[in-house]
Design a protein around this motif. Structure first.
Motif, mmCIF file in Angstrom:
data_model
loop_
_atom_site.group_PDB
_atom_site.id
_atom_site.type_symbol
_atom_site.label_atom_id
_atom_site.label_comp_id
_atom_site.label_asym_id
_atom_site.label_seq_id
_atom_site.Cartn_x
_atom_site.Cartn_y
_atom_site.Cartn_z
ATOM 1 N N ASN A 54 13.856 -0.024 -19.713
ATOM 2 C CA ASN A 54 13.245 -1.430 -19.775
ATOM 3 C C ASN A 54 11.739 -1.197 -19.282
ATOM 4 O O ASN A 54 11.630 -0.898 -18.019
ATOM 5 N N LEU A 55 10.988 -1.523 -19.967
ATOM 6 C CA LEU A 55 9.569 -1.468 -19.467
ATOM 7 C C LEU A 55 9.027 -3.062 -19.361
ATOM 8 O O LEU A 55 9.220 -3.710 -20.463
ATOM 9 N N ILE A 56 8.687 -3.627 -18.233
ATOM 10 C CA ILE A 56 8.328 -4.886 -18.072
ATOM 11 C C ILE A 56 7.143 -5.068 -17.540
ATOM 12 O O ILE A 56 6.408 -4.609 -16.479
ATOM 13 N N GLY A 57 6.512 -5.792 -18.275
ATOM 14 C CA GLY A 57 4.895 -6.030 -17.924
ATOM 15 C C GLY A 57 4.606 -7.273 -17.263
ATOM 16 O O GLY A 57 5.647 -7.897 -16.579
ATOM 17 N N GLY A 58 3.277 -8.075 -17.493
ATOM 18 C CA GLY A 58 3.050 -9.163 -16.947
ATOM 19 C C GLY A 58 2.085 -9.468 -15.901
ATOM 20 O O GLY A 58 1.904 -10.438 -15.410
ATOM 21 N N PHE A 59 1.393 -8.029 -15.498
ATOM 22 C CA PHE A 59 0.407 -8.134 -14.481
ATOM 23 C C PHE A 59 -1.011 -8.679 -15.015
ATOM 24 O O PHE A 59 -1.273 -8.272 -16.058
ATOM 25 N N ASN A 60 -1.588 -9.607 -14.157
ATOM 26 C CA ASN A 60 -2.722 -10.176 -14.329
ATOM 27 C C ASN A 60 -4.093 -9.944 -13.324
ATOM 28 O O ASN A 60 -3.601 -10.194 -12.266
ATOM 29 N N SER A 61 -4.791 -8.909 -13.641
ATOM 30 C CA SER A 61 -5.841 -8.449 -12.874
ATOM 31 C C SER A 61 -7.028 -9.514 -12.432
ATOM 32 O O SER A 61 -7.643 -9.199 -11.408
ATOM 33 N N ASP A 62 -6.811 -10.662 -13.215
ATOM 34 C CA ASP A 62 -7.942 -11.334 -12.986
ATOM 35 C C ASP A 62 -9.361 -11.075 -12.702
ATOM 36 O O ASP A 62 -10.208 -11.293 -11.733
ATOM 37 N N ASN A 63 -9.608 -10.034 -13.726
ATOM 38 C CA ASN A 63 -10.924 -9.157 -13.808
ATOM 39 C C ASN A 63 -11.231 -8.487 -12.623
ATOM 40 O O ASN A 63 -12.444 -8.006 -12.319
ATOM 41 N N SER A 64 -10.117 -7.961 -11.739
ATOM 42 C CA SER A 64 -10.429 -7.069 -10.767
ATOM 43 C C SER A 64 -10.947 -5.536 -11.231
ATOM 44 O O SER A 64 -10.543 -5.418 -12.511
ATOM 45 N N THR A 65 -11.547 -4.900 -10.460
ATOM 46 C CA THR A 65 -12.131 -3.487 -10.788
ATOM 47 C C THR A 65 -10.999 -2.510 -10.981
ATOM 48 O O THR A 65 -10.173 -2.424 -10.088
ATOM 49 N N ALA A 66 -11.111 -1.944 -12.278
ATOM 50 C CA ALA A 66 -10.074 -0.788 -12.172
ATOM 51 C C ALA A 66 -10.776 0.551 -11.760
ATOM 52 O O ALA A 66 -11.830 0.667 -11.462
ATOM 53 N N PRO A 67 -9.976 1.500 -11.213
ATOM 54 C CA PRO A 67 -8.547 1.529 -11.459
ATOM 55 C C PRO A 67 -7.996 0.790 -10.048
ATOM 56 O O PRO A 67 -8.438 0.815 -9.204
ATOM 57 N N LEU A 68 -6.623 0.366 -10.247
ATOM 58 C CA LEU A 68 -5.854 -0.499 -9.348
ATOM 59 C C LEU A 68 -4.733 0.414 -8.777
ATOM 60 O O LEU A 68 -4.132 1.262 -9.855
ATOM 61 N N THR A 69 -4.381 0.469 -7.829
ATOM 62 C CA THR A 69 -2.794 1.500 -7.333
ATOM 63 C C THR A 69 -1.952 0.273 -7.216
ATOM 64 O O THR A 69 -2.192 -1.080 -6.556
ATOM 65 N N PHE A 70 -0.701 0.404 -7.298
ATOM 66 C CA PHE A 70 0.401 -0.322 -7.042
ATOM 67 C C PHE A 70 1.437 0.310 -6.137
ATOM 68 O O PHE A 70 1.977 1.552 -6.616
ATOM 69 N N GLU A 71 2.000 -0.337 -5.346
ATOM 70 C CA GLU A 71 3.321 0.144 -4.537
ATOM 71 C C GLU A 71 4.076 -0.846 -4.294
ATOM 72 O O GLU A 71 3.863 -1.958 -3.951
ATOM 73 N N ILE A 72 5.572 -0.475 -4.400
ATOM 74 C CA ILE A 72 6.596 -1.341 -3.971
ATOM 75 C C ILE A 72 7.063 -1.104 -2.632
ATOM 76 O O ILE A 72 6.799 0.116 -2.319
ATOM 77 N N VAL A 73 6.964 -1.996 -2.026
ATOM 78 C CA VAL A 73 7.095 -2.265 -0.335
ATOM 79 C C VAL A 73 7.951 -3.211 0.047
ATOM 80 O O VAL A 73 8.597 -4.108 -0.735
ATOM 81 N N LYS A 160 2.323 -4.154 -3.261
ATOM 82 C CA LYS A 160 0.840 -4.063 -2.805
ATOM 83 C C LYS A 160 0.059 -3.623 -3.855
ATOM 84 O O LYS A 160 0.286 -2.404 -4.632
ATOM 85 N N VAL A 161 -1.014 -4.319 -4.190
ATOM 86 C CA VAL A 161 -2.085 -3.820 -5.040
ATOM 87 C C VAL A 161 -3.302 -3.560 -4.457
ATOM 88 O O VAL A 161 -3.864 -4.296 -3.571
ATOM 89 N N LYS A 162 -3.855 -2.528 -4.875
ATOM 90 C CA LYS A 162 -5.169 -2.008 -4.189
ATOM 91 C C LYS A 162 -5.989 -1.570 -4.844
ATOM 92 O O LYS A 162 -5.981 -1.022 -6.056
ATOM 93 N N ASN A 163 -7.381 -1.660 -4.496
ATOM 94 C CA ASN A 163 -8.610 -0.862 -4.867
ATOM 95 C C ASN A 163 -9.568 -0.568 -3.715
ATOM 96 O O ASN A 163 -9.131 -1.103 -2.498
ATOM 97 N N THR A 164 -10.572 -0.207 -3.847
ATOM 98 C CA THR A 164 -11.708 0.338 -2.743
ATOM 99 C C THR A 164 -12.098 -1.369 -2.207
ATOM 100 O O THR A 164 -12.861 -1.404 -1.176
ATOM 101 N N GLY A 165 -11.858 -2.279 -2.940
ATOM 102 C CA GLY A 165 -12.169 -3.564 -2.458
ATOM 103 C C GLY A 165 -11.183 -4.280 -1.517
ATOM 104 O O GLY A 165 -11.529 -5.402 -0.896
ATOM 105 N N GLY A 166 -10.188 -3.759 -1.313
ATOM 106 C CA GLY A 166 -9.095 -4.128 -0.396
ATOM 107 C C GLY A 166 -7.716 -4.175 -1.054
ATOM 108 O O GLY A 166 -7.351 -3.399 -1.929
ATOM 109 N N GLU A 167 -7.039 -4.878 -0.570
ATOM 110 C CA GLU A 167 -5.486 -4.874 -1.059
ATOM 111 C C GLU A 167 -4.742 -6.378 -0.909
ATOM 112 O O GLU A 167 -5.414 -7.285 -0.205
#
Length: 362
Positions: A54-73, A160-167
């Motif tokens: 089951n591959l489930i999408g739906g993420f909206n970055s709202d033009n955030s700078t890639a790459p982004l990292t994701f972590e389930i917490v 948790k969504v992160k890049n060098t601009g924050g999280e």
């Protein structure tokens, strides 16, 4: 003109050096990526089906700078208990080369995939969630059989969504997995209990049940001399997708039963292209069934091939012709688009319930 160009180039070099020196002198910070306050997911209630990828999408970055990292917490049950079952690591099939549908043996297919250890539920670098097909009802308890959604039975987590601009922390995802449905169509199965589904026209009658309904075209009954149908009102022909015993562990068998539950010789389906219908090998044709050696799941991937033009379903198509009035021929067909997700020995059975098909010419 050339001297002007040289002056411009010299000015740019000096400006760059000066800026670099100022940056070191005044300890200016490195430029940071942009991370929007509005990053989010279109769906926070995930309802995968256990036992299939089951591959489930739906993420909206709202033009955030890639790459982004994701972590389930903070995974937890609704009553606060720690949540661990969906993070078990188990052997999981992954593809190492593209499946095309042109492979000529099981060995060639198996050479394109391998087994790796994966958590049953993971998050990808794309922001997509995946529940792997290696999950089972025994490893992950499905949603309750009575279809309730009490908090204590629901799995929650945050991302948790992160890049060098924050999280950013996106809270309160829910995962409510449905129990295994080893095949599709699965309208003959209750989604919550796994037991036979009730008849859609008489849902309160425990003696009646629903069936998989094949497609029929020009299939005429011997006794009625009328076109046979399969729908909610009348089920002249139904289909079963079920395990059988005596196979080799990776078999697919196709057979047809008459109204007395006796096998009809596949030779009567004289227009069927058996070797182009299923991506299988070592075809065995008997007077009771046709059987293939196959790799599971079927289809192997959700990519269109000649065996699964739509990608998500394979197709059984039994054609036969018989003489018509005036000297022509009438072509009839029985069909079913299907998927099977669990490896084993399976058979697809078409069962004539009320009248047998007419094969004789007019």
């Amino acid at each position: 003109m050339k001297s002007i160009a040289k002056k411009d180039l010299l000015f740019m070099v000096l400006a760059f050096v000066a800026f670099s020196g100022c940056k070191k002198l005044y300890d200016l910070p490195d430029e940071k990526d942009y991370l929007s306050n509005n990053v989010n997911f279109s769906n926070k209630v995930l309802e995968p089906i256990i036992g299939r990828n089951n591959l489930i999408g739906g993420f909206n970055s709202d033009n955030s700078t890639a790459p982004l990292t994701f972590e389930i917490v903070n995974p937890r049950w609704g009553d606060g208990r720690p949540l661990t079952d969906i993070f078990q690591k188990v052997p999981t099939y992954v593809w190492t080369a593209p499946y095309t549908g042109l492979e000529t043996s099981l060995a060639e297919i198996e050479a394109k995939r391998k087994i790796e250890e994966h958590q049953l539920f993971e998050m990808r670098s794309s922001g997509e969630f995946i529940l792997w097909a290696s999950a089972t009802n025994q490893l992950i308890s499905p949603r309750p059989a009575d279809s309730t959604n009490f908090a204590q039975d629901t799995r929650f987590f945050d991302v948790k969504v992160k890049n060098t601009g924050g999280e950013r922390l996106i809270k309160d995802f829910q995962i409510r997995p449905f129990r295994e449905r080893p095949y599709e169509p699965s309208n003959d199965m209750n989604l919550y209990t796994g037991r036979p589904a009730p008849d859609p026209k008489f849902p309160l009658d425990p003696k009646l049940r629903d069936y998989i309904r094949p497609g029929l075209s020009n299939v005429i009954g011997v006794t009625s001399n009328q076109a046979l149908v399969s729908n909610n009102d009348k089920k002249d022909v139904v289909a079963y997708i079920r395990p059988f015993t005596g196979g080799n562990g990776h078999s697919l068998r196709i057979k047809v039963l008459n109204k007395d539950s006796v096998e009809i010789n596949p030779a009567f389906f004289n227009e069927t292209v058996w070797d182009k219908m299923i991506h299988g090998f070592n075809i065995q044709k008997t007077d009771k069934y046709v059987q293939y050696d196959v790799a599971y799941p079927i289809p192997l991937v959700e990519t269109p091939t000649s065996y699964a033009p739509g990608g998500s379903r394979a197709r059984v198509l039994l054609n036969y012709s018989r003489g018509a009035f005036g000297g022509g021929r009438t072509v009839a067909a029985i069909s079913l688009e299907f998927a099977i997700y669990k490896a084993g020995d399976w058979e697809i059975v078409f069962h004539f319930k009320n009248d047998n098909p007419k094969f004789a010419s007019e």
